[in-house]
Write a protein that holds these residues in place. Structure first.
Motif, PDB file in Angstrom:
ATOM      1  N   UNK A  59       0.827  -1.211   0.000  1.00 26.02           N
ATOM      2  CA  UNK A  59       0.000   0.000   0.000  1.00 26.02           C
ATOM      3  C   UNK A  59       0.866   1.267   0.000  1.00 26.02           C
ATOM      4  N   UNK A  64       0.761   4.225   1.737  1.00 25.10           N
ATOM      5  CA  UNK A  64       1.220   4.884   2.973  1.00 25.10           C
ATOM      6  C   UNK A  64       1.739   3.911   4.010  1.00 25.10           C
ATOM      7  N   UNK A  65       2.209   2.777   3.579  1.00 23.16           N
ATOM      8  CA  UNK A  65       2.539   1.727   4.529  1.00 23.16           C
ATOM      9  C   UNK A  65       3.724   2.140   5.417  1.00 23.16           C
ATOM     10  N   UNK A  66       3.647   1.752   6.715  1.00 23.48           N
ATOM     11  CA  UNK A  66       4.777   1.993   7.609  1.00 23.48           C
ATOM     12  C   UNK A  66       5.655   0.753   7.594  1.00 23.48           C
ATOM     13  N   UNK A 107       6.468   4.916  13.320  1.00 23.78           N
ATOM     14  CA  UNK A 107       6.678   6.146  12.554  1.00 23.78           C
ATOM     15  C   UNK A 107       6.742   7.396  13.427  1.00 23.78           C
TER      16      UNK A 107
END
Lengths: 359, 117
Positions: B26, B28-30, B75
């Motif tokens: 995805x 915006x994946x962290x 994050x």
């Protein structure tokens, strides 16, 4: 007292995802009494919370339970917000509802799958878990992580959901609902499943109240008690009514959770429709001081956090009471009189989350 | 019944051909933390915010030590960094045979727990 045997059920058992031991005293094949033993996965999270800063604890309490991580963080953040006299913005409140309900939905999917597995219906287990994958993908896209989503923060949320993702959530929910329409009737109407669940593990309404049952176990006995009625986050504006059933057996508990799946889908849709614009994070000022109790509704029942803070950046005490802890006494009351083969179904019917319970 | 049989016969499998076809990551994946020490002023804001104590900043030595195995990919460090030195990479941390601390000092260096390269 002859012919009585004690059979240890667990801590490692095929139906138990987590370790709990029940010492079952049997008269032939019938359970006479059960003694629960817990303490296999204690991690000392409450003590760790006293050593970390209160802002960092948000990420610690999320790890109490992997399945409802967001709801734990929400309960903690609401408690700190209450101590600091701040309120999350309206948008953050709605976002919290969306993520909470998605967590409830995926937790109920997980449970329905495990429940099917408990009476040996493996293909149904896979159907539910395939459905659940779609929900996990939503978390991946909106929050950046599948399980521990870390989006709740003191004063609001850390992430916003874009319009594109909101539409994606709605599309996914349509698909999830379509699949639920296909798979849920199997749990609710199938002859074999009914034989294994109807009238099994029954407790009365009085017993449930007296023993302090929480969540779907209580609601399956006709008691309309749900912490979402308190109207925390944006639940007060969404017109929420708890789901109840009256029979108090395994089937009723499955039915409550099945109906709650549809309810969660509706709540998310409603929250997305009413989602206001605005900021997502209110900056907290000062440090928390005082004592507070915060309650929210987990997929398994009422979750309670007690916090005591003295105005420093560390908490004096954090006490967590999880719903499974409240549901163990009703479980012990359900077991006497049942067949040994029904024990897995009954144990699973309270949706035990042992890691939560032992923290 | 016949409908189910036919649809199962002609529909695609529910699984993916894993090594050939990977799952899309995805946007915006962290995934994992990525340091870029070029602009770093060694202020230590990331180390203060880290809930897992995975980051150590030595200001006089101009050294950032990052323990990959303590990191919970929350994050917080990326949000705390005002210089934009820390980003969340769009890939997950790879498995490895040894526990390694990642040390950033000018050029990023890799050392294990004993300090051997």
């Amino acid at each position: 007292m002859s012919n009585r045997t004690v059979i240890p059920f667990g801590p490692q058992h095929p139906v138990l995802p987590e370790p709990i031991q029940l010492k079952l005293e049997l008269q032939d094949e019938t359970v006479v009494s059960a003694i629960p033993h817990i303490g296999y996965v204690h991690r000392g999270i409450e003590k760790a919370a006293e050593r970390m800063e209160y802002t960092q604890n948000v990420f610690l309490v999320e790890r109490v339970c992997g399945i409802c991580s967001f709801i734990h963080a929400l309960c903690y953040c609401q408690a700190i917000e209450q101590l600091q006299n701040i309120e999350a913005s309206p948008r953050a409140k709605y976002l919290r509802v969306i993520w909470s309900e998605l967590h409830r939905l995926h937790s109920h999917h997980l449970w329905l799958g495990l429940f099917a597995d408990a009476f040996g219906y493996e293909s149904l287990f896979m159907q539910f878990w395939r459905n659940r994958e779609m929900l996990m993908d939503i978390f991946d896209k909106t929050a950046g992580s599948r399980v521990i989503i870390s989006t709740c923060a003191i004063g609001g949320t850390r992430r916003d959901i874009s319009d594109v993702h909101l539409q994606e959530i709605l599309d996914t929910l349509d698909e999830v609902e379509k699949q639920l329409d296909k798979t849920l009737p199997v749990i609710l109407n199938d002859y074999t499943v009914k034989k294994r669940t109807v009238g099994i593990g029954k407790i009365t309404r009085e017993q449930a109240l007296e023993l302090g049952a929480a969540g779907p176990v209580l609601r399956a006995n006709g008691v309309a008690q749900d912490m979402r009625q308190l109207g925390y986050a944006a639940y007060g504006e969404l017109g929420f009514e708890p789901v109840t059933e009256n029979d108090g057996d395994c089937y009723a508990r499955a039915k409550v959770r099945a109906r709650e799946c549809y309810q969660s889908v509706e709540l998310v849709r409603k929250a997305i429709r009413q989602l206001p614009d605005g900021e997502i994070l209110t900056k907290p000022k000062g440090r928390p001081k005082g004592q507070v109790i915060s309650r929210v509704e987990q997929p398994r029942g009422e979750l309670l956090y007690f916090l005591s803070a003295d105005g420093t950046n560390r908490l004096d005490r954090l006490r967590i009471r999880t719903p499974t802890f409240a549901n163990v006494p009703p479980l012990v009351a359900m077991l006497p009189g049942c067949e040994l083969a029904d024990v897995p179904v009954i144990v699973l019917s309270i949706d035990p989350c042992i890691s939560c319970t032992e923290r | 019944m016949i409908n189910n049989v036919l649809s199962n016969l002609f529909s695609k499998p529910a699984t993916r051909d894993f090594p050939a076809k990977m799952r899309e990551i995805a946007e915006n994946v962290r995934g994992s933390v990525e340091f870029n020490t070029e602009n770093c002023v060694y202020c230590g804001a990331c180390a203060l915010k880290c809930p897992a104590n995975a980051i150590e900043v030595d200001r006089p030595a101009k050294k950032v030590t990052f323990d990959l195995y303590k990191c919970v990919a929350c994050a917080c460090c990326a949000e705390a960094c005002r210089k934009g030195c820390i980003q969340m990479a769009k890939q997950y941390a790879h498995p490895s045979y040894r526990k390694m601390d990642v040390v950033f000092q000018g050029e990023p260096l890799l050392t294990d727990a004993n300090g051997d390269s």
